[in-house]
Design an enzyme around this catalytic site. Structure first.
Site, PDB file in Angstrom:
ATOM      1  N   ASP A  85       6.368  -3.441   3.245  1.00 56.02           N
ATOM      2  CA  ASP A  85       5.358  -3.760   4.247  1.00 56.02           C
ATOM      3  C   ASP A  85       5.729  -3.243   5.635  1.00 56.02           C
ATOM      4  OD1 ASP A  85       2.900  -4.947   5.000  1.00 56.02           O
ATOM      5  OD2 ASP A  85       3.915  -6.740   5.725  1.00 56.02           O
ATOM      6  N   SER A 105      -2.044  -6.998   7.707  1.00 58.91           N
ATOM      7  CA  SER A 105      -2.168  -6.762   6.273  1.00 58.91           C
ATOM      8  C   SER A 105      -3.178  -7.739   5.687  1.00 58.91           C
ATOM      9  CB  SER A 105      -0.813  -6.955   5.577  1.00 58.91           C
ATOM     10  OG  SER A 105       0.162  -6.093   6.126  1.00 58.91           O
ATOM     11  N   GLN A 109      -1.910  -1.009  -0.060  1.00 61.51           N
ATOM     12  CA  GLN A 109      -2.199  -2.077   0.890  1.00 61.51           C
ATOM     13  C   GLN A 109      -3.505  -1.787   1.620  1.00 61.51           C
ATOM     14  OE1 GLN A 109      -0.304  -2.627   5.003  1.00 61.51           O
ATOM     15  NE2 GLN A 109       0.861  -4.081   3.764  1.00 61.51           N
TER      16      GLN A 109
END
Length: 289
Positions: free
Chosen positions: A205, A229, A279
């Site tokens: 991430d 996110s 993502q």
């Protein structure tokens, strides 16, 4: 910092502690912009699901949705529910809650190792880690204050992060929607397969969502830009070794409607593909469409 102290610190970042049957508590959260770093929540949720595994299976995938921003000053509780527990595969749901409110929900799949036919894509990056380290050092020596602050922020991570093209990644000029960087733990952890997956989940991430911003000449924390996110998925093709260099090659195939899609592949120095990541992120840019 002594080796055992380092290992304890790393474990506290990604491994929650059991507090009841199928319930785990995470603490020691990293705060960024007054919210928990999403990669840490993903890693702890995955580790909670992994700690419930007693049949020798390892995670092969996870699919997580962020529901609320987490407060880094408060503990998070992870409730694990077994959905399927077969001979080869198992599936678990994990709900992360803070003060009773869900902040993340995850489905994690586990698989007992098997042999089978294989193929993979090739990595496109030819720059080896040592060359990338030299290039980053040269760039930092001439970077402006903003660039230095961005790279200094990365210095606080538990893993070294070395971009292939730091000027494109950290600069303010529009760039093609792709990037790459080498990553590894700053000190060897020597962890088992479950914890190595947790560490990769944490790393996956870091900086990923900025790929969708590159063509638009903005970066996270640019004034007036909102980014976060929204959901995150990982497929583990093999056990990663976060003690050694891994290349994270990333790109963004699409952005629109205040959302951006980014994806990436983790390769070893030998070019072996060990994980794939996707993502979707919030990407609000005032005055842009």
């Amino acid at each position: 910092m002594m080796q055992n102290e380092w290992g304890t610190r790393v474990r506290s970042l990604v491994e929650p502690a059991p507090i009841a049957t199928d319930t785990y508590q995470g603490t020691h959260f990293e705060g960024f912009a007054s919210r928990i770093f999403g990669g840490q929540t993903i890693a702890q949720a995955l580790m909670a699901a992994s700690l419930a595994e007693d049949q020798g299976k390892l995670a092969h995938s996870l699919h997580a949705c962020f529901l609320r921003a987490g407060d880094p000053g408060k503990p998070v509780h992870y409730q694990v529910t077994d959905l399927v527990a077969g001979r080869s595969f198992a599936n678990r749901q994990v709900i992360a809650r803070q003060e009773g409110q869900p902040i993340l929900v995850m489905l994690a799949g586990f698989h007992r190792g098997e042999s089978g036919r294989s193929h993979q894509i090739a990595m496109r990056t030819m720059m080896v880690p040592e060359q990338a380290v030299e290039r980053l050092a040269a760039w930092r020596a001439t970077a402006d204050e903003r660039g230095r602050l961005l790279t200094e922020r990365l210095d606080g991570r538990p893993m070294a992060i070395v971009p292939i093209d730091p000027d494109a990644l950290f600069g303010a000029q529009p760039q093609p929607p792709q990037s790459a960087w080498w990553m590894r733990m700053r000190h060897p952890v020597g962890a088992d397969g479950a914890l190595q997956r947790g560490l990769l989940a944490y790393a996956s991430d870091i900086m990923l969502l900025r790929n969708a911003m590159l063509p638009h000449g903005v970066r996270p924390f640019t004034p007036g830009v909102q980014s976060a996110s929204l959901d995150h998925a990982i497929w583990f093709h093999d056990t990663p070794d976060m003690d050694d260099w891994l290349l994270f090659e990333t790109d963004s195939p699409w952005a629109g409607g205040a959302r951006g899609l980014s994806r990436g592949h983790f390769f070893t120095t030998a070019g072996r593909l060990v994980a794939t990541v996707t993502q979707e992120s919030l990407m609000r840019m005032p005055g842009r469409t």
